[in-house]
Design an enzyme around this catalytic site. Structure first.
Site, PDB file in Angstrom:
ATOM      1  N   ASP A 153     -14.797 -19.523  -7.406  1.00 42.13           N
ATOM      2  CA  ASP A 153     -13.981 -19.732  -6.404  1.00 42.13           C
ATOM      3  C   ASP A 153     -13.719 -21.334  -5.987  1.00 42.13           C
ATOM      4  O   ASP A 153     -14.459 -22.143  -6.514  1.00 42.13           O
ATOM      5  CB  ASP A 153     -14.556 -19.041  -5.160  1.00 42.13           C
ATOM      6  CG  ASP A 153     -13.598 -18.847  -3.830  1.00 42.13           C
ATOM      7  OD1 ASP A 153     -13.015 -17.882  -3.740  1.00 42.13           O
ATOM      8  OD2 ASP A 153     -13.480 -19.911  -3.413  1.00 42.13           O
ATOM      9  N   ASP A 173      -5.809   4.303  -2.871  1.00 38.90           N
ATOM     10  CA  ASP A 173      -4.913   5.226  -2.122  1.00 38.90           C
ATOM     11  C   ASP A 173      -5.258   6.663  -2.545  1.00 38.90           C
ATOM     12  O   ASP A 173      -5.265   7.504  -1.614  1.00 38.90           O
ATOM     13  CB  ASP A 173      -3.552   4.867  -2.649  1.00 38.90           C
ATOM     14  CG  ASP A 173      -3.148   3.464  -2.564  1.00 38.90           C
ATOM     15  OD1 ASP A 173      -2.422   2.809  -1.608  1.00 38.90           O
ATOM     16  OD2 ASP A 173      -3.371   2.747  -3.646  1.00 38.90           O
ATOM     17  N   ARG A 181      -8.543   7.505  -0.953  1.00 40.07           N
ATOM     18  CA  ARG A 181      -8.266   7.876   0.367  1.00 40.07           C
ATOM     19  C   ARG A 181      -7.655   9.272   0.730  1.00 40.07           C
ATOM     20  O   ARG A 181      -7.616   9.916   1.755  1.00 40.07           O
ATOM     21  CB  ARG A 181      -7.233   6.663   1.087  1.00 40.07           C
ATOM     22  CG  ARG A 181      -7.947   5.362   1.441  1.00 40.07           C
ATOM     23  CD  ARG A 181      -6.766   4.449   1.650  1.00 40.07           C
ATOM     24  NE  ARG A 181      -7.361   3.046   1.942  1.00 40.07           N
ATOM     25  CZ  ARG A 181      -6.649   1.933   2.015  1.00 40.07           C
ATOM     26  NH1 ARG A 181      -5.477   1.919   1.534  1.00 40.07           N
ATOM     27  NH2 ARG A 181      -7.399   0.714   2.366  1.00 40.07           N
ATOM     28  N   ARG A 225      -7.943  11.633  -1.280  1.00 42.45           N
ATOM     29  CA  ARG A 225      -8.760  12.948  -1.642  1.00 42.45           C
ATOM     30  C   ARG A 225      -9.757  13.002  -0.297  1.00 42.45           C
ATOM     31  O   ARG A 225      -9.866  14.137   0.160  1.00 42.45           O
ATOM     32  CB  ARG A 225      -9.523  12.577  -2.799  1.00 42.45           C
ATOM     33  CG  ARG A 225      -8.515  12.777  -4.172  1.00 42.45           C
ATOM     34  CD  ARG A 225      -9.409  12.167  -5.287  1.00 42.45           C
ATOM     35  NE  ARG A 225     -10.690  12.598  -5.531  1.00 42.45           N
ATOM     36  CZ  ARG A 225     -11.758  12.202  -5.991  1.00 42.45           C
ATOM     37  NH1 ARG A 225     -11.720  10.992  -6.398  1.00 42.45           N
ATOM     38  NH2 ARG A 225     -12.771  12.903  -6.348  1.00 42.45           N
ATOM     39  N   HIS A 233       1.101   0.275  -5.090  1.00 45.57           N
ATOM     40  CA  HIS A 233       0.304   0.406  -4.210  1.00 45.57           C
ATOM     41  C   HIS A 233       0.657  -0.277  -2.970  1.00 45.57           C
ATOM     42  O   HIS A 233       0.749  -1.573  -2.726  1.00 45.57           O
ATOM     43  CB  HIS A 233      -1.165  -0.714  -4.425  1.00 45.57           C
ATOM     44  CG  HIS A 233      -1.942  -0.762  -3.660  1.00 45.57           C
ATOM     45  ND1 HIS A 233      -2.707   0.014  -3.155  1.00 45.57           N
ATOM     46  CD2 HIS A 233      -2.538  -2.021  -3.419  1.00 45.57           C
ATOM     47  CE1 HIS A 233      -3.519  -0.407  -2.224  1.00 45.57           C
ATOM     48  NE2 HIS A 233      -3.512  -1.712  -2.292  1.00 45.57           N
TER      49      HIS A 233
END
Length: 327
Positions: free
Chosen positions: A39, A152, A155, A157, A179
């Site tokens: 980073d 997604d 979420r 399920r 997405h």
């Protein structure tokens, strides 16, 4: 990476909320033997590496450290979470140009290290940045993967499971496409323990048709809801990335919904990365799993792909991106 390799090395690029949550998931789930974190805020990265290392007595041995790009050369997997975060009121596609610049810089340095492994992309807009990672790296399409609709679908399920009163692991259902806002639910193949969803609902009366529409909207817009409440989403995607990582490092041949390169799997959908199920293992994408879509679903897939393609084509019409493309 060879499927039998014992020492498995992951490099994470981006130690923000998503990246650090992913690193924590790797540690607590005992995934990989080596984790390097890159980073621009090096002191924070060193602090995270130290902090994560203090959990190892409770988990399993692992080398964790603040890395630089030269450390990518012998990594099995590089995970890209680096990018500008999505702000309240901002769509994932609004992030395109600024995150493409970050992506180009990062991928160029990783490839220069001699890296020969697999790219896993999670920065948004993930389908566009997976495509740009493929273009900037020159790697085979199978070795460039995006997190796609993995979160997604999870979420979806979970929402279905909560509504009908079963464990989410017993619900088999996929979100496909971008997405983002143009994603869609594959209702035609959703099932509960092998029982088609519509047959299940007819027998049990758990939810009506409008309820299904509302449920999908809540899934599609879940990120906006979370961002408005706490500023960002990171736990769910971090665990999704850990699941994909495990499937790759352990050569599972698992079927997961990912950003997968399109070359005619679906009529009218080509030359883009977009969310669909695929078999994934030690060498990346083994092959896509092409769910037979009904006419309405296929139209949604085509519309989603067309939206992504328009953004990709506009971006790569610019010299700064076109000149860096290797694929």
């Amino acid at each position: 990476m060879t499927a039998t390799k014992q020492h498995k090395k992951v490099i994470l690029v981006g130690d923000g909320a998503v990246g650090s949550s992913y690193a924590f998931a790797l540690v607590t789930q005992n995934i990989a033997q080596e984790l390097g974190i890159i980073d621009i805020f090096k002191e924070k990265t060193q602090g995270d590496a130290e902090d994560l290392s203090h959990a190892l007595a409770f988990t399993s041995p692992k080398k964790i450290y603040a890395a630089d790009y030269s450390d990518c050369h012998d990594a099995d997997l590089v995970v890209l979470t680096a990018g500008a975060p999505q702000k309240p009121g901002e769509t994932r596609l609004d992030l395109v140009e600024k995150n493409l610049r970050i992506n180009k810089e990062v991928v160029t340095q990783i490839v220069a290290s001699g890296f020969k492994g697999i790219f896993l992309v999670a920065a948004n807009p993930v389908d566009v940045l997976t495509y740009s990672t493929w273009k900037f790296s020159g790697f085979p399409k199978e070795r460039v993967i995006g997190s796609g609709t993995s979160l997604d679908s999870a979420r979806f399920r979970q929402a279905l499971a909560a509504k009908i009163g079963v464990d989410a692991r017993s619900v088999h259902a996929y979100i496909m496409g971008e997405h983002g806002d143009s994603e869609f639910a594959v209702w035609s193949h959703a099932n509960v323990a092998g029982v088609g969803l519509y047959d299940w609902l007819q027998a049990n009366r758990d939810i009506d048709e409008q309820g299904l529409v509302d449920l999908f909207i809540s899934v599609r817009d879940a990120a906006y809801s979370i961002i408005n409440k706490k500023g960002a989403t990171f736990y769910g995607i971090a665990v999704a990335l850990a699941r994909i990582t495990k499937a790759i490092l352990d050569d599972e041949n698992a079927v997961l919904p990912l950003s997968v390169f399109q070359e005619g799997q679906y009529e009218g959908v080509e030359d883009c990365y977009i969310g669909q199920p695929a078999i994934v293992g030690a060498y990346g994408i083994v092959r896509p799993v092409n769910i037979p879509l009904n006419d309405a679903e296929l139209q949604k897939m085509q519309a989603s792909a067309n939206q992504l393609k328009a953004i990709i084509d506009e971006a790569f019409a610019k010299e700064e991106f076109a000149s860096a493309a290797k694929n």
